[in-house]
Design an enzyme around this catalytic site. Structure first.
Site, short mmCIF file in Angstrom:
data_model
loop_
_atom_site.label_atom_id
_atom_site.label_comp_id
_atom_site.label_asym_id
_atom_site.label_seq_id
_atom_site.Cartn_x
_atom_site.Cartn_y
_atom_site.Cartn_z
N SER A 43 -1.81 -27.28 -21.68
CA SER A 43 -2.79 -26.78 -20.73
C SER A 43 -2.48 -25.32 -20.37
O SER A 43 -2.45 -24.47 -21.26
CB SER A 43 -2.83 -27.69 -19.49
OG SER A 43 -3.93 -27.39 -18.66
N GLY A 82 -0.60 -27.01 -15.36
CA GLY A 82 -0.91 -27.19 -13.95
C GLY A 82 -1.87 -26.14 -13.44
O GLY A 82 -1.79 -25.75 -12.27
#
Length: 498
Positions: free
Chosen positions: A175, A94
């Site tokens: 990520s 995120g």
């Protein structure tokens, strides 16, 4: 149906049975004051009901959430296991500013492993990554990393009570979470608490310099007019704090070589050494490593409004490393070798920022004697935004957490799930099976189907239809990159640039 109470070092917890899986949600592992290190919560004696997700970390759009109680984790464990099971410890992504463990329901993976699945919350944005230890707040450095270490410590101490093997833990993340995994894996405090690591779509620059982090901190303090009284930031209302960070982020992207505002920081304290150098020196040669990315990583960021700052900074930094002429030669090569459905500019940026740095880390680990596997996710899930954008950033993650034959809802990300196509099911099942094999045995497949990455042969596993292996270092693009990157110093410059 509620479970029986399970003891932990902090107090007993009660979960809920979901079919063949027991789920314990919102289990607190720590509490934390703003800009202070996490500490254990107050011990409880009566069984604590843990059947709902705990509050996730304050983030844009959700700034009314309690700060101190966001540090919780979620556990899914199969019913009736007759042995301790391998554990998947997952750190969500995120961009270091959004997300939470509640977006990842691990019940399907737990049942099909069988394995124990753990997702965690950690502090985000300025609360987790603003480096203020040079400005009168001595504990405010790499707080999100410290949060994750606290969660890993809790798992190591308590997971056996939930049927998990504390000596068989896989650190995993996607990520921003993948950057956290790469950093965490190298820390002395984590040694002996995990057996292997999986990093999906780790950004090219996994670590931020202390000087850049201090630039961010100074600018945030200036935006809040707190240069003379930095400690007053402890009581700034969250909307005001996050608004200042957003303004600073826009200026950072325009004025510095890095569009990054937050991330793990090479502070010399919590993170004492550059993680990639630790891998290269062989300190983790006993840790099996799986590195993965998505074919069209950058599409999502190109299509954002406005396009993400990393687009400009990646092009700018490659031009600095290889010269404007080198950039133009690369772009011409990508145009001349593009697939009919491929954007050459996007493909070049994806290679520069995502694929090539992952391959470099694989080479470093393999050269140091470590076992490593490298993969690329080429399948387009029949779920937005992938249906319209292709296998862009997060496509693999959507399939990894799917409850076949359905994609799951992502409530924090505000993405709905939906029915999977036969192709989705085929690729997702293969991806999940590989993950569960890796979590269980330390290798994602038998050597004949997916050989480990070695310098003499650099196999790249392609998750598509069908699953297949291709050589990483073949083709006109790879040859041109090698020509332009001739020499170890140039390679180092490119790694640092992107």
């Amino acid at each position: 149906m509620l479970t029986n109470a399970v003891p932990t070092a902090l107090g007993p917890v009660i979960g809920a049975e979901q079919g063949h899986v027991r789920a314990f949600k919102g289990v607190p592992f720590a509490i934390a004051r703003r800009f202070a290190k996490a500490t254990p919560p107050i011990v409880w004696t009566e069984p604590r009901r843990c059947t709902d997700y705990g509050p996730y970390a304050p983030q844009p759009g959700h700034l009314d959430l309690p700060e101190q109680s966001c540090l919780s984790l979620n556990i899914w464990t199969p019913v009736g296991a007759d042995r301790l099971l391998p554990v998947l410890f997952f750190i969500h992504g995120g961009a270091f500013v959004t997300g939470g463990g509640a977006d990842y329901d691990g019940s399907f993976l737990a049942a099909h492993g069988p394995a124990v699945i753990v997702t965690i919350n950690y502090r985000l944005g300025p609360l987790g990554f603003l480096q203020l230890h040079r400005h009168g707040l001595p504990e405010a450095n790499n707080l999100a990393i410290s949060d994750s270490l606290a969660a890993l410590d809790w798992v190591h101490a308590n997971i056996a009570n939930f049927g998990g093997d504390p000596d068989n833990v896989t650190l995993s993340g996607q990520s921003a979470g993948a950057s956290m995994v790469i950093a965490l894996a190298t820390l002395p405090q984590a040694k002996g608490k995990f057996a292997r690591a999986l990093a999906l779509s780790a950004p090219g620059r996994n670590i931020m310099s202390a000087d850049h982090a201090d630039i961010v901190a100074r600018r945030v303090l200036a935006a809040l007019e707190l240069e003379q009284d930095p400690r007053a930031i402890e009581s700034v209302p969250l909307p005001k704090l996050f608004a200042a960070v957003e303004r600073v982020g826009r200026s950072i992207a325009e004025e510095t070589d890095s569009g990054t505002v937050f991330g793990p920081v090479l502070d010399g304290l919590v993170i004492p050494r550059e993680p990639r150098e630790v891998f290269a020196r062989g300190a983790l040669r006993d840790i099996p490593l799986w590195l993965g990315s998505c074919r069209d990583e950058m599409v999502m960021f190109l299509k954002s409004t406005p396009p993400a700052a990393m687009i400009r900074t990646t092009e700018r930094n490659v031009r600095v490393a290889l010269s404007d002429a080198g950039w133009e030669r690369l772009l011409a090569c990508y145009r001349g070798s593009a697939r009919p459905d491929e954007d050459p500019y996007e493909a070049l940026l994806s290679d520069a920022f995502w694929h090539r740095p992952m391959a470099d880390l694989a080479r470093s680990h393999a050269a140091a004697g470590g076992m490593v596997w490298l993969s690329r996710f080429d399948h387009r899930p029949a779920l937005e935004p992938f249906l319209s954008q292709g296998p862009t950033h997060g496509a693999d993650n959507a399939c990894l957490w799917a409850h076949l034959p359905e994609f799951i809802d992502r409530p924090i990300l505000k993405r709905k799930g939906g029915s999977m196509t036969p192709a989705d099911i085929d690729v997702a099942a293969r991806f999940q099976t590989s993950l569960l094999r890796f979590v269980t045995s330390g290798q994602p497949d038998v050597a004949e189907a997916w050989p480990r990455f070695e310098l003499s042969k650099e196999p790249l596993a392609i998750f598509g239809q069908p699953f297949h292996i291709i050589p990483l270092n073949e083709g006109v693009r790879s040859r041109l990159w090698a020509e332009l990157s001739n020499g170890d110093n140039d390679k180092k410059n490119i790694r640092e640039a992107v």
